[in-house]
Enzyme design. Structure first.
Site, PDB file in Angstrom:
ATOM      1  N   CYS A   2       0.813  -1.220   0.000  1.00 12.83           N
ATOM      2  CA  CYS A   2       0.000   0.000   0.000  1.00 12.83           C
ATOM      3  C   CYS A   2       0.851   1.278   0.000  1.00 12.83           C
ATOM      4  O   CYS A   2       2.023   1.269   0.353  1.00 12.83           O
ATOM      5  CB  CYS A   2      -0.962   0.051   1.178  1.00 12.83           C
ATOM      6  SG  CYS A   2      -2.196  -1.255   1.187  1.00 12.83           S
ATOM      7  N   ARG A  49      -3.922   0.640  -2.935  1.00 14.36           N
ATOM      8  CA  ARG A  49      -4.167  -0.521  -2.098  1.00 14.36           C
ATOM      9  C   ARG A  49      -3.585  -1.823  -2.655  1.00 14.36           C
ATOM     10  O   ARG A  49      -3.787  -2.152  -3.823  1.00 14.36           O
ATOM     11  CB  ARG A  49      -5.676  -0.707  -1.887  1.00 14.36           C
ATOM     12  CG  ARG A  49      -6.003  -1.809  -0.889  1.00 14.36           C
ATOM     13  CD  ARG A  49      -7.496  -2.022  -0.760  1.00 14.36           C
ATOM     14  NE  ARG A  49      -7.775  -3.019   0.273  1.00 14.36           N
ATOM     15  CZ  ARG A  49      -8.904  -3.703   0.378  1.00 14.36           C
ATOM     16  NH1 ARG A  49      -9.873  -3.474  -0.501  1.00 14.36           N
ATOM     17  NH2 ARG A  49      -9.072  -4.579   1.346  1.00 14.36           N
ATOM     18  N   LEU A  50      -2.843  -2.522  -1.792  1.00 14.45           N
ATOM     19  CA  LEU A  50      -2.494  -3.919  -2.016  1.00 14.45           C
ATOM     20  C   LEU A  50      -3.362  -4.717  -1.061  1.00 14.45           C
ATOM     21  O   LEU A  50      -3.178  -4.671   0.152  1.00 14.45           O
ATOM     22  CB  LEU A  50      -1.009  -4.169  -1.727  1.00 14.45           C
ATOM     23  CG  LEU A  50      -0.543  -5.627  -1.835  1.00 14.45           C
ATOM     24  CD1 LEU A  50      -0.659  -6.134  -3.261  1.00 14.45           C
ATOM     25  CD2 LEU A  50       0.894  -5.772  -1.325  1.00 14.45           C
ATOM     26  N   SER A  51      -4.324  -5.442  -1.579  1.00 11.29           N
ATOM     27  CA  SER A  51      -5.326  -6.113  -0.752  1.00 11.29           C
ATOM     28  C   SER A  51      -4.749  -7.379  -0.118  1.00 11.29           C
ATOM     29  O   SER A  51      -4.324  -8.297  -0.821  1.00 11.29           O
ATOM     30  CB  SER A  51      -6.555  -6.478  -1.590  1.00 11.29           C
ATOM     31  OG  SER A  51      -7.094  -5.323  -2.200  1.00 11.29           O
ATOM     32  N   ILE A  52      -4.737  -7.417   1.217  1.00 12.95           N
ATOM     33  CA  ILE A  52      -4.255  -8.567   1.974  1.00 12.95           C
ATOM     34  C   ILE A  52      -5.352  -9.104   2.895  1.00 12.95           C
ATOM     35  O   ILE A  52      -5.612 -10.295   2.943  1.00 12.95           O
ATOM     36  CB  ILE A  52      -3.012  -8.196   2.812  1.00 12.95           C
ATOM     37  CG1 ILE A  52      -1.878  -7.681   1.907  1.00 12.95           C
ATOM     38  CG2 ILE A  52      -2.540  -9.390   3.643  1.00 12.95           C
ATOM     39  CD1 ILE A  52      -1.326  -8.708   0.953  1.00 12.95           C
ATOM     40  N   ASN A  75      -1.283   2.683   5.593  1.00 13.36           N
ATOM     41  CA  ASN A  75      -0.433   1.673   4.976  1.00 13.36           C
ATOM     42  C   ASN A  75       0.120   0.782   6.078  1.00 13.36           C
ATOM     43  O   ASN A  75       0.758   1.279   7.008  1.00 13.36           O
ATOM     44  CB  ASN A  75       0.716   2.354   4.214  1.00 13.36           C
ATOM     45  CG  ASN A  75       1.848   1.390   3.864  1.00 13.36           C
ATOM     46  OD1 ASN A  75       1.595   0.221   3.577  1.00 13.36           O
ATOM     47  ND2 ASN A  75       3.066   1.873   3.897  1.00 13.36           N
ATOM     48  N   GLY A  76      -0.134  -0.529   5.985  1.00 14.89           N
ATOM     49  CA  GLY A  76       0.443  -1.406   6.990  1.00 14.89           C
ATOM     50  C   GLY A  76      -0.488  -2.533   7.365  1.00 14.89           C
ATOM     51  O   GLY A  76      -1.420  -2.889   6.629  1.00 14.89           O
ATOM     52  N   GLU A  77      -0.254  -3.103   8.547  1.00 18.36           N
ATOM     53  CA  GLU A  77      -1.105  -4.169   9.054  1.00 18.36           C
ATOM     54  C   GLU A  77      -1.055  -4.161  10.579  1.00 18.36           C
ATOM     55  O   GLU A  77       0.016  -4.096  11.179  1.00 18.36           O
ATOM     56  CB  GLU A  77      -0.647  -5.531   8.530  1.00 18.36           C
ATOM     57  CG  GLU A  77      -1.580  -6.671   8.924  1.00 18.36           C
ATOM     58  CD  GLU A  77      -1.224  -7.988   8.263  1.00 18.36           C
ATOM     59  OE1 GLU A  77      -1.886  -8.996   8.592  1.00 18.36           O
ATOM     60  OE2 GLU A  77      -0.291  -8.028   7.434  1.00 18.36           O
ATOM     61  N   ASP A 102      -8.401  -4.588   8.954  1.00 16.21           N
ATOM     62  CA  ASP A 102      -7.773  -3.967  10.121  1.00 16.21           C
ATOM     63  C   ASP A 102      -7.891  -2.450  10.062  1.00 16.21           C
ATOM     64  O   ASP A 102      -7.815  -1.779  11.095  1.00 16.21           O
ATOM     65  CB  ASP A 102      -6.305  -4.394  10.248  1.00 16.21           C
ATOM     66  CG  ASP A 102      -5.492  -4.160   8.990  1.00 16.21           C
ATOM     67  OD1 ASP A 102      -6.082  -4.096   7.895  1.00 16.21           O
ATOM     68  OD2 ASP A 102      -4.259  -4.050   9.088  1.00 16.21           O
TER      69      ASP A 102
END
Length: 311
Positions: A2, A49-52, A75-77, A102
């Site tokens: 992201c 967005r990079l969808s995780i 951006n992150g998790e 999240d």
């Protein structure tokens, strides 16, 4: 991965959304799945967005809190976000969840506990931009150890920020002058320590800190970098977590023996790996054959019902 970006302008004469879209487009490699924008008045936020976790549009950003007070590009998790959801639900502070990302959890935590407390309760890696519609204030925050990047500074009369310098450079007034002190540090250390960046007037937000802009940003940049507990007009930086304090706590409670340390290390590592295996896409790990990567992959396999595949 992201990518986030945006700007807060001290003038109403610029096309906010145009600049934000141009800045965001340069972060497409960080988030190939989708993009999003939000703007109001003199503030604009962008996201790639990079969808995780939660692959649906319920996880799209910039995201509004359920009360619509906060808008966040993140951006992150947050690895313990399911635990935070449970705490919110038990306390009666959980909204009607729209998805299982999240991002939505973190926003609800901010609404309930406030930004500082929410970040202290969050275990993960992140960089975020949060706009408070009630206070008309912007907050930028970075994770404890600075895993996720976040740059900020002035471009003319605009305060700009983003995950990478290339996004900031798309602004026509972004500084292009090389910071000689930063260049010297690069030659000495082979990287540029925060708060400096290679460009004069553009800074890295330090790990474990929150930058707050209360109202309009000053039209002129500071003469030197703002450090934690310092301010420049309406801009201030504070720490929500301090590494030195954690080291001091550990020094005051030392482990007495190897027999005591080994089960504690295994327990901490197992919990950390388990938290980081929450994903709606396949998981992977770089296995070099060393002690660290071998231990992590072994713990992943121990806690997974999927067979190991090596490449």
């Amino acid at each position: 991965m992201c990518g986030i970006t945006g700007l807060l302008s001290s003038t109403s004469s610029i096309n906010i959304i145009k600049h934000v879209k141009e800045m965001t487009s340069l972060l497409a490699h960080r988030g190939p799945n989708s993009e999003g924008f939000w703007s109001q008045g003199n503030i604009g936020l962008g996201h790639r967005r990079l969808s995780i976790v939660d692959l649906s549009t319920n996880g799209s950003q910039p995201m509004k809190s359920y009360c619509e007070r906060f808008i966040m590009s993140y951006n992150g998790e947050i690895y313990n976000h399911l635990e935070l959801r449970s705490e919110l639900e038990i306390s009666g502070a959980a909204p009607k969840w729209q998805g299982h990302s999240d991002t939505e959890t973190l926003l609800a935590a901010i609404v309930h506990w406030g930004l500082d407390e929410a970040l202290c309760r969050s275990h993960g890696m992140f960089a975020l931009a949060l706009w408070d519609q009630a206070e008309k204030s912007l907050s930028l925050a970075r994770d404890r150890m600075g895993e996720k990047p976040l740059y900020w500074g002035w471009a003319g009369q605009d305060l700009i920020f983003g995950s990478e310098l290339k996004a900031l450079r798309s602004h026509p007034d972004c500084p292009q002058k090389i910071n000689k002190e930063a260049f010297n540090q690069y030659l000495r250390f082979m990287y540029i320590p925060a708060p400096l960046s290679i460009y004069q007037g553009i800074y890295k937000l330090e790990p474990g800190t929150i930058l707050n802009v209360n109202g309009s940003a000053p039209s002129l940049p500071p003469k030197k970098p703002i450090r934690p507990s310092e301010s420049h007009g309406s801009v201030s930086i504070r720490r929500y977590w301090d590494l030195n304090s954690e080291i001091e706590k550990g020094a005051n409670n030392p482990l007495l023996s190897e027999q005591e340390a080994l089960p504690m290390i295994e327990d901490v590592l197992s919990k950390a790996v388990k938290r980081q295996m929450i994903s709606d896409v396949p998981l992977g790990a770089f296995l070099s054959g060393g002690i660290d990567s071998s231990a992590i992959v072994a713990l992943m396999q121990k806690q997974s019902d999927r067979p190991v595949q090596t490449f």
